[in-house]
Design a protein around this motif. Structure first.
Motif, PDB file in Angstrom:
ATOM      1  N   ALA A  92       9.886  -9.103  72.733  1.00 22.63           N
ATOM      2  CA  ALA A  92       9.898 -10.276  73.616  1.00 22.63           C
ATOM      3  C   ALA A  92      10.533 -11.474  72.907  1.00 22.63           C
ATOM      4  O   ALA A  92      11.300 -12.237  73.512  1.00 22.63           O
ATOM      5  N   LEU A  93      10.234 -11.638  71.630  1.00 23.44           N
ATOM      6  CA  LEU A  93      10.829 -12.733  70.861  1.00 23.44           C
ATOM      7  C   LEU A  93      12.340 -12.540  70.720  1.00 23.44           C
ATOM      8  O   LEU A  93      13.109 -13.508  70.813  1.00 23.44           O
ATOM      9  N   ILE A  94      12.767 -11.310  70.507  1.00 18.81           N
ATOM     10  CA  ILE A  94      14.210 -11.017  70.423  1.00 18.81           C
ATOM     11  C   ILE A  94      14.881 -11.358  71.743  1.00 18.81           C
ATOM     12  O   ILE A  94      15.954 -11.971  71.774  1.00 18.81           O
ATOM     13  N   GLN A  95      14.262 -10.982  72.861  1.00 21.88           N
ATOM     14  CA  GLN A  95      14.829 -11.304  74.173  1.00 21.88           C
ATOM     15  C   GLN A  95      14.907 -12.815  74.379  1.00 21.88           C
ATOM     16  O   GLN A  95      15.888 -13.323  74.930  1.00 21.88           O
ATOM     17  N   SER A  96      13.903 -13.540  73.921  1.00 23.20           N
ATOM     18  CA  SER A  96      13.909 -14.995  74.041  1.00 23.20           C
ATOM     19  C   SER A  96      15.054 -15.604  73.237  1.00 23.20           C
ATOM     20  O   SER A  96      15.778 -16.483  73.730  1.00 23.20           O
ATOM     21  N   ALA A  97      15.240 -15.130  72.017  1.00 24.94           N
ATOM     22  CA  ALA A  97      16.348 -15.628  71.191  1.00 24.94           C
ATOM     23  C   ALA A  97      17.691 -15.285  71.829  1.00 24.94           C
ATOM     24  O   ALA A  97      18.602 -16.123  71.861  1.00 24.94           O
ATOM     25  N   ASN A  98      17.820 -14.085  72.356  1.00 28.85           N
ATOM     26  CA  ASN A  98      19.069 -13.684  73.002  1.00 28.85           C
ATOM     27  C   ASN A  98      19.369 -14.553  74.226  1.00 28.85           C
ATOM     28  O   ASN A  98      20.524 -14.906  74.475  1.00 28.85           O
ATOM     29  N   LEU A  99      18.335 -14.885  74.993  1.00 31.91           N
ATOM     30  CA  LEU A  99      18.526 -15.769  76.149  1.00 31.91           C
ATOM     31  C   LEU A  99      19.022 -17.148  75.715  1.00 31.91           C
ATOM     32  O   LEU A  99      19.925 -17.714  76.338  1.00 31.91           O
ATOM     33  N   ASP A 100      18.421 -17.675  74.656  1.00 25.75           N
ATOM     34  CA  ASP A 100      18.862 -18.978  74.153  1.00 25.75           C
ATOM     35  C   ASP A 100      20.316 -18.926  73.708  1.00 25.75           C
ATOM     36  O   ASP A 100      21.100 -19.834  74.025  1.00 25.75           O
ATOM     37  N   PHE A 101      20.686 -17.884  73.001  1.00 31.25           N
ATOM     38  CA  PHE A 101      22.073 -17.766  72.540  1.00 31.25           C
ATOM     39  C   PHE A 101      23.035 -17.552  73.706  1.00 31.25           C
ATOM     40  O   PHE A 101      24.164 -18.052  73.681  1.00 31.25           O
ATOM     41  N   SER A 102      22.603 -16.828  74.736  1.00 36.02           N
ATOM     42  CA  SER A 102      23.495 -16.639  75.891  1.00 36.02           C
ATOM     43  C   SER A 102      23.699 -17.961  76.633  1.00 36.02           C
ATOM     44  O   SER A 102      24.779 -18.204  77.162  1.00 36.02           O
ATOM     45  N   ARG A 103      22.680 -18.820  76.647  1.00 35.09           N
ATOM     46  CA  ARG A 103      22.856 -20.154  77.236  1.00 35.09           C
ATOM     47  C   ARG A 103      23.888 -20.960  76.448  1.00 35.09           C
ATOM     48  O   ARG A 103      24.716 -21.657  77.039  1.00 35.09           O
ATOM     49  N   PHE A 104      23.820 -20.869  75.121  1.00 38.18           N
ATOM     50  CA  PHE A 104      24.814 -21.571  74.305  1.00 38.18           C
ATOM     51  C   PHE A 104      26.233 -21.044  74.582  1.00 38.18           C
ATOM     52  O   PHE A 104      27.169 -21.811  74.677  1.00 38.18           O
ATOM     53  N   ARG A 105      26.330 -19.718  74.698  1.00 38.09           N
ATOM     54  CA  ARG A 105      27.652 -19.135  74.975  1.00 38.09           C
ATOM     55  C   ARG A 105      28.197 -19.602  76.315  1.00 38.09           C
ATOM     56  O   ARG A 105      29.384 -19.899  76.449  1.00 38.09           O
ATOM     57  N   SER A 106      27.329 -19.691  77.322  1.00 39.43           N
ATOM     58  CA  SER A 106      27.806 -20.133  78.642  1.00 39.43           C
ATOM     59  C   SER A 106      28.213 -21.594  78.630  1.00 39.43           C
ATOM     60  O   SER A 106      29.134 -21.994  79.339  1.00 39.43           O
ATOM     61  N   VAL A 107      27.576 -22.404  77.822  1.00 38.54           N
ATOM     62  CA  VAL A 107      27.954 -23.828  77.713  1.00 38.54           C
ATOM     63  C   VAL A 107      29.276 -23.970  76.996  1.00 38.54           C
ATOM     64  O   VAL A 107      30.119 -24.797  77.367  1.00 38.54           O
ATOM     65  N   ILE A 108      29.496 -23.134  75.998  1.00 38.73           N
ATOM     66  CA  ILE A 108      30.736 -23.205  75.206  1.00 38.73           C
ATOM     67  C   ILE A 108      31.938 -22.790  76.042  1.00 38.73           C
ATOM     68  O   ILE A 108      33.036 -23.325  75.876  1.00 38.73           O
ATOM     69  N   LYS A 109      31.772 -21.858  76.969  1.00 41.83           N
ATOM     70  CA  LYS A 109      32.887 -21.360  77.777  1.00 41.83           C
ATOM     71  C   LYS A 109      33.455 -22.394  78.658  1.00 41.83           C
ATOM     72  O   LYS A 109      33.314 -23.271  79.173  1.00 41.83           O
TER      73      LYS A 109
END
Length: 129
Positions: free
Chosen positions: A112-129
């Motif tokens: 669950a913690l890994i999924q939470s970290a992955n979600l945070d990083f995917s949000r960063f990736r979407s902002v960068i795009k």
């Protein structure tokens, strides 16, 4: 320089992942010592440390509390559980069924913690795009 709190949650999740990994290791060690005479079960407490850090922040929102947390103070506490207790003749207090259940629970927490970290990083990736 840009002042941002963008990584505050990720830093807290990172500390929680470290604590979860440590707890899995300690539980695996308990399982390995299930037949060792006089061995006493060990465990790791991180939840109380995190709760105390959030409570001591005294902010109204979780975002403000997480921003104020010093992640260097988020250190899991390893301890010997029920040090003076043993229901077995060999004075060992490890129950294999309990350890297996705790290990499965901790593995779910880690995922669950890994999924939470992955979600945070995917949000960063979407902002960068």
């Amino acid at each position: 320089m840009i002042n941002s709190n963008a990584f505050d949650y990720i830093n807290v999740v990172d500390r929680a992942l470290d604590a979860s990994y440590l707890r899995e290791t300690v539980i695996a060690n308990n399982i390995a010592n299930v037949d060792t005479p006089y061995y006493k079960r060990k465990d790791v407490n991180f939840q109380d440390v995190l709760d105390d850090a959030i409570d001591s922040a005294k902010y109204k929102t979780i975002d403000q509390a997480v921003t104020s947390i010093n992640t260097d103070d988020l250190n899991p506490i390893e301890y010997t559980d029920a040090e003076n207790f043993s229901y077995r003749i060999d004075r060992n207090n490890v129950d294999i069924d309990t350890e297996n259940a705790e290990l499965a629970s901790e593995q779910l927490r880690y995922q669950a913690l890994i999924q939470s970290a992955n979600l945070d990083f995917s949000r960063f990736r979407s902002v960068i795009k």
